[in-house]
Write a protein that holds these residues in place. Structure first.
Motif, PDB file in Angstrom:
ATOM      1  N   ARG A 118      -6.413  -5.982   6.776  1.00  0.00           N
ATOM      2  CA  ARG A 118      -5.270  -6.023   5.862  1.00  0.00           C
ATOM      3  C   ARG A 118      -5.127  -7.428   5.258  1.00  0.00           C
ATOM      4  O   ARG A 118      -4.885  -7.584   4.068  1.00  0.00           O
ATOM      5  CB  ARG A 118      -3.979  -5.662   6.588  1.00  0.00           C
ATOM      6  N   THR A 153      -6.152   1.539  -1.501  1.00  0.00           N
ATOM      7  CA  THR A 153      -5.941   1.913  -0.110  1.00  0.00           C
ATOM      8  C   THR A 153      -5.902   3.423   0.004  1.00  0.00           C
ATOM      9  O   THR A 153      -5.263   4.086  -0.795  1.00  0.00           O
ATOM     10  CB  THR A 153      -4.599   1.342   0.377  1.00  0.00           C
ATOM     11  N   SER A 176      -4.389   5.945   2.349  1.00  0.00           N
ATOM     12  CA  SER A 176      -3.383   5.903   3.425  1.00  0.00           C
ATOM     13  C   SER A 176      -3.923   6.443   4.734  1.00  0.00           C
ATOM     14  O   SER A 176      -4.382   7.578   4.800  1.00  0.00           O
ATOM     15  CB  SER A 176      -2.165   6.719   3.032  1.00  0.00           C
ATOM     16  N   ASP A 206       0.821  -1.209   0.000  1.00  0.00           N
ATOM     17  CA  ASP A 206       0.000   0.000   0.000  1.00  0.00           C
ATOM     18  C   ASP A 206       0.855   1.259   0.000  1.00  0.00           C
ATOM     19  O   ASP A 206       0.552   2.214  -0.702  1.00  0.00           O
ATOM     20  CB  ASP A 206      -0.930   0.009   1.224  1.00  0.00           C
ATOM     21  N   ASP A 239       0.256  -6.262  -6.932  1.00  0.00           N
ATOM     22  CA  ASP A 239       1.111  -5.200  -6.389  1.00  0.00           C
ATOM     23  C   ASP A 239       0.688  -3.812  -6.857  1.00  0.00           C
ATOM     24  O   ASP A 239       1.232  -2.813  -6.399  1.00  0.00           O
ATOM     25  CB  ASP A 239       2.576  -5.446  -6.789  1.00  0.00           C
ATOM     26  N   ASP A 240      -0.258  -3.733  -7.764  1.00  0.00           N
ATOM     27  CA  ASP A 240      -0.709  -2.434  -8.251  1.00  0.00           C
ATOM     28  C   ASP A 240      -2.216  -2.494  -8.442  1.00  0.00           C
ATOM     29  O   ASP A 240      -2.721  -2.473  -9.563  1.00  0.00           O
ATOM     30  CB  ASP A 240       0.017  -2.122  -9.581  1.00  0.00           C
ATOM     31  N   PRO A 241      -2.963  -2.564  -7.337  1.00  0.00           N
ATOM     32  CA  PRO A 241      -4.409  -2.785  -7.440  1.00  0.00           C
ATOM     33  C   PRO A 241      -5.119  -1.590  -8.075  1.00  0.00           C
ATOM     34  O   PRO A 241      -4.782  -0.439  -7.795  1.00  0.00           O
ATOM     35  CB  PRO A 241      -4.849  -2.978  -5.995  1.00  0.00           C
ATOM     36  N   ARG A 247       3.814   5.872  -5.247  1.00  0.00           N
ATOM     37  CA  ARG A 247       3.959   5.950  -6.693  1.00  0.00           C
ATOM     38  C   ARG A 247       2.909   6.887  -7.289  1.00  0.00           C
ATOM     39  O   ARG A 247       3.192   7.693  -8.156  1.00  0.00           O
ATOM     40  CB  ARG A 247       3.815   4.550  -7.291  1.00  0.00           C
ATOM     41  N   ARG A 248       1.676   6.779  -6.763  1.00  0.00           N
ATOM     42  CA  ARG A 248       0.628   7.670  -7.252  1.00  0.00           C
ATOM     43  C   ARG A 248       0.937   9.119  -6.888  1.00  0.00           C
ATOM     44  O   ARG A 248       0.735  10.026  -7.680  1.00  0.00           O
ATOM     45  CB  ARG A 248      -0.720   7.276  -6.644  1.00  0.00           C
ATOM     46  N   GLU A 281       4.018   6.570   3.426  1.00  0.00           N
ATOM     47  CA  GLU A 281       3.756   6.952   2.040  1.00  0.00           C
ATOM     48  C   GLU A 281       4.684   8.094   1.644  1.00  0.00           C
ATOM     49  O   GLU A 281       5.278   8.092   0.562  1.00  0.00           O
ATOM     50  CB  GLU A 281       2.293   7.380   1.905  1.00  0.00           C
ATOM     51  N   ARG A 301      -7.645  -9.085  -3.029  1.00  0.00           N
ATOM     52  CA  ARG A 301      -6.908  -8.550  -4.173  1.00  0.00           C
ATOM     53  C   ARG A 301      -6.283  -9.681  -4.977  1.00  0.00           C
ATOM     54  O   ARG A 301      -6.278  -9.669  -6.201  1.00  0.00           O
ATOM     55  CB  ARG A 301      -5.806  -7.609  -3.696  1.00  0.00           C
ATOM     56  N   ASN A 329       2.388   1.717  -3.512  1.00  0.00           N
ATOM     57  CA  ASN A 329       1.416   2.175  -4.500  1.00  0.00           C
ATOM     58  C   ASN A 329       1.031   3.627  -4.284  1.00  0.00           C
ATOM     59  O   ASN A 329       0.979   4.415  -5.217  1.00  0.00           O
ATOM     60  CB  ASN A 329       0.159   1.306  -4.438  1.00  0.00           C
ATOM     61  N   ALA A 330       0.751   3.959  -3.018  1.00  0.00           N
ATOM     62  CA  ALA A 330       0.334   5.325  -2.718  1.00  0.00           C
ATOM     63  C   ALA A 330       1.458   6.288  -3.078  1.00  0.00           C
ATOM     64  O   ALA A 330       1.215   7.351  -3.661  1.00  0.00           O
ATOM     65  CB  ALA A 330      -0.028   5.452  -1.244  1.00  0.00           C
TER      66      ALA A 330
END
Lengths: 527, 234
Positions: free
Chosen positions: B198, B220, B222, A374, B213-215, A380-381, A411, B205, A377-378
């Motif tokens: 989690r 999520t 944060s 998570d 790894d890239d849903p 990266r976004r 993050e 997923r 990914n966060a």
């Protein structure tokens, strides 16, 4: 450690030096003790008994007694010697002068011998007393010097002002057999009682101390001013500056202070004043250093913040002006510029806020179970456009356990590390993110590693890599040099850490670690 | 720029005049009718008067804390509320979501994001189209027979995984806090057991996402919770 051993050595010294007569034994030593009279009687009795059996004439005995009186001079005080002269004269007359065992009339010769007895006894007694007084004075001086020497040693060894005052006060307590206190002068006037004192001055005593602080003169008991006070208050002065008051509360039975004692107390006050002055100078120096440092930081911050803010603002203004007039194709390009500029501003503001939060202690991590994927990914976004044209490879094992972390902080940690990699490597070079469990230390740690294929970390930057405003020379425009400092701050706040190193095969690699903890069971269902 | 015949009204409560102006521009362009209020109290009375279809509420108002305004709104109506907040307000965001806000946006945000969120909120006030299946990507969920297919293949979900999926579909395109999901699935006592969530999210997923790894669908948020994005890239 040094300070401690010095301190204990001093206490031992005090104990041995003053065992026979501490300065706190206030009785005068000039009064000979009862023991010395007994000693005189004993010696004369012994000589008499021994001589009784010896076949010597009474004349010879007279000389023997004279010798005894002279020898006694070496051991006892003035008055016991005189007493020895009288006793031996009487014993000689009564026991040895014929007729034995009765007082007899003196012949001229015998009378002369008796006279010499007394003259010898008086002169010898005087001499002895003088030598003893001298000896005692020397001893006191030595004690005073030793006491002050050990005091300075203890003060020099103390690491903090509190430690030093505490050491000084304990020595004063022991040396003077008194209760002592130090009242420190406040910058804006008035006195603060130091907590280490064994003497707790009441309101009245505080008033005496205030008087001393105000008038720069001693006061209280044993002085001419406010003599009804319980304590003796001595000013601690350096170059006319009032630093505080040293107060001593002596036992009630002490009637007066000898000049030596008084001198020693004043010596203590002077040493304490020196200590306080030294401390004041040190604090002033430190303050100056702190101001200089924060001034430097402020200038750096101002310089780079204004640069960092003005560049995107310039872009925004110019693009805004052109939007009206340009054709559709150029407008698309302009909106792209605007978006990039706002992203840059957004990132800048976020980092400034984060750094401020870190420095004001405003970062209170909310640790909870998290999935490392998570964060990645966060992040990266969040990095978004900056990653355009980059290959980001992730390598996360399927069985990677959950970790305890604050997700928004993590993050930003990962986003900052990704941006850092983007900024310091040539466009298009790959970046890899991997995660796993590092079993090296105890229960193990969960790590996330961001590796690049750039030039690596320059040697001169390594030491201060995680310091704020430390920017790499190779960095392209943009950034305040806060990114890595925030990474470190956020990781430490979560009980983790961050390290930097070389990526095998070329490039840099940053690794963040989080403690690996096991979570409770997850209720299972019909799987 | 097609005017919606239903004339959907949006109430914007924000103290920054520039934000209000830009929101008005964006929303009117998209065909909504915009009403504005500068303070929490003014917003509440405007809400009484105009009865808007949705509210955009800034959390940092000068007179009342946003969460309080939200609570007063909720006393009156289940109107969809979109919260605006700034960076670093995770705590108040969660509080607002738990207090009944439907979604949130962090300033600065893009127009596209805002309109997508708003559409998702408004979609839910209209009665759901009576449909027994729900599709996202290559996944088809048969809500009546409780069956899930991915790329034409049956996917076996446990009852808890299915319940989680169902919850997400029900609240699609909306942020759900950890607490809300945990309470719904495991009961109020499990509110703090984030690791349940989690673990189950990871399983879900693995079974339904194309790239674990890239849903794309089960995203999520944060520090806040999850959002089920039914049409990513929209």
């Amino acid at each position: 450690m040094l300070a401690v051993s010095r301190g204990s050595a001093f206490r031992w010294d005090v104990a041995t030096i003053f065992k026979r007569g501490r300065l706190s034994d206030w009785k005068s030593e000039s009064v000979s003790s009862f023991g010395e009279y007994l000693e005189v009687l004993g010696v004369i009795a012994a000589v008499t008994v021994v001589s009784w059996f010896l076949p010597v004439s009474y004349h010879a005995m007279g000389h023997v007694y004279l010798l005894v009186v002279i020898l006694l001079c070496l051991r006892v005080g003035r008055w016991p010697v005189l007493f020895a002269a009288i006793v031996s004269a009487l014993v000689w007359n009564y026991v040895f002068m014929p007729p034995r065992m009765s007082f007899s009339v003196l012949h001229f010769d015998d009378g002369m011998l008796l006279g010499i007895y007394f003259i010898v006894a008086i002169i010898a007694g005087q001499l002895t007393a003088r030598i003893r007084a001298q000896e005692r004075y020397e001893r006191l001086r030595e004690r005073r010097a030793t006491a002050l020497f050990h005091l300075t040693m203890a003060l020099a060894g103390a690491r903090t002002l509190d430690e030093a005052v505490e050491a000084a006060l304990r020595q004063a307590d022991e040396l003077f057999g008194a209760q002592s206190a130090v009242l420190l002068a406040r910058e804006k006037g008035g006195l603060t009682l130091h907590a280490a004192g064994s003497f707790r001055p009441g309101e009245q005593e505080r008033a005496v101390a205030e008087w001393v602080a105000h008038n720069h003169r001693e006061a209280g008991r044993f002085t001419g001013v406010l003599a009804s006070a319980e304590g003796l208050h001595l000013p601690m002065l350096r170059a006319g500056q009032m630093l505080g008051v040293f107060a001593l509360r002596l036992p009630a039975e002490v009637a007066a202070l000898s000049p030596v004692q008084r001198d020693l107390m004043e010596g203590f006050a002077v040493q304490l004043a020196l200590l306080l002055e030294r401390e004041q100078l040190r604090a002033a120096g430190e303050r100056e250093k702190f101001f200089a440092e924060s001034d430097r930081l402020h200038r750096t911050l101002l310089d780079s913040v204004s640069h960092e803010l003005k560049t995107p603002l310039a872009v925004l203004r110019s693009a805004g002006d052109k939007l009206d007039t340009e054709d559709a194709r150029k407008r698309t390009a302009l909106t792209g510029e605007i978006r990039t500029a706002t992203n840059r501003l957004d990132h800048l503001v976020a980092n400034l806020l984060n750094q401020t939060r870190l420095e004001s202690g405003g970062v209170r991590p909310q640790l909870d179970w998290c999935d490392v994927r998570d964060f990645i990914n966060a992040a990266r976004r969040a990095v978004g456009d900056a990653m355009t044209g980059r290959v980001l490879k992730t390598e996360i094992p399927d069985d990677l356990p959950l970790c305890m972390a604050d997700a928004p902080l993590m993050e930003q940690v990962i986003a900052n590390l990704l941006l850092n990699a983007v900024l310091h490597t040539p466009a298009g070079s790959p970046i890899q993110v991997s995660a796993g469990v590092d079993h090296a230390a105890g229960a193990g740690r969960i790590f996330i590693r961001i590796s690049d294929r750039g030039a690596g970390i320059p040697a001169e930057l390594r030491e201060n890599l995680f310091q704020k405003f430390n920017r790499g020379r190779t960095a392209r425009a943009g950034g305040l040099g806060l990114g890595l400092s925030i990474v470190r701050g956020f990781m430490l706040a979560q009980g983790g850490e961050v390290t930097a190193g070389d990526n095998p095969g070329g490039g840099a690699s940053f690794t963040v670690y989080l403690r690996h903890l096991a979570h409770g069971n997850v209720p299972n269902d019909d799987r | 720029m097609t005017a919606d015949p239903l004339r959907i009204e949006i109430l914007v409560i924000d103290d920054e005049v520039q934000i209000r102006r830009l929101l008005r521009l964006t929303l009117e362009d998209a065909g909504y009718v915009v009403r504005e209020a500068e303070t929490g109290l003014a917003g509440l009375s405007e809400f009484e008067r105009a009865a808007p279809d949705a509210v955009i509420l800034d959390l940092g108002l000068p007179d009342l804390p946003g969460v309080k305004v939200l609570a007063r709104l909720r006393e009156k109506s289940p109107v969809p509320v979109l919260i605006l907040s700034v960076f670093g307000q995770e705590g108040s965001k969660i509080a607002a979501l738990d207090a009944g806000a439907d979604d949130y946006l962090t300033k600065p945000f893009g127009d596209g994001e805002l309109l997508a969120r708003l559409r998702a909120l408004l979609r839910r006030i209209k009665p759901a189209v009576a449909s027994n299946t729900f599709r996202f990507g290559t996944v088809v969920v048969d809500l009546e027979r409780r069956r899930v297919m991915k790329q034409g293949q049956a996917v076996k979900l446990t009852s808890m995984e299915y319940a989680l999926l169902q919850l997400f579909i029900m609240h699609r395109d909306k942020a759900l806090t950890h607490r809300q999901v945990l309470r719904e699935l495991w009961g109020p006592k499990a509110e703090a057991q984030t690791h349940y969530l989690r673990t189950y999210m990871m399983r879900l997923r693995r079974k339904l996402e194309d790239e674990v790894d890239d849903p794309q669908y089960f995203q999520t948020e944060s520090g806040i919770g999850y959002r089920f994005v039914s049409e990513p890239g929209n």
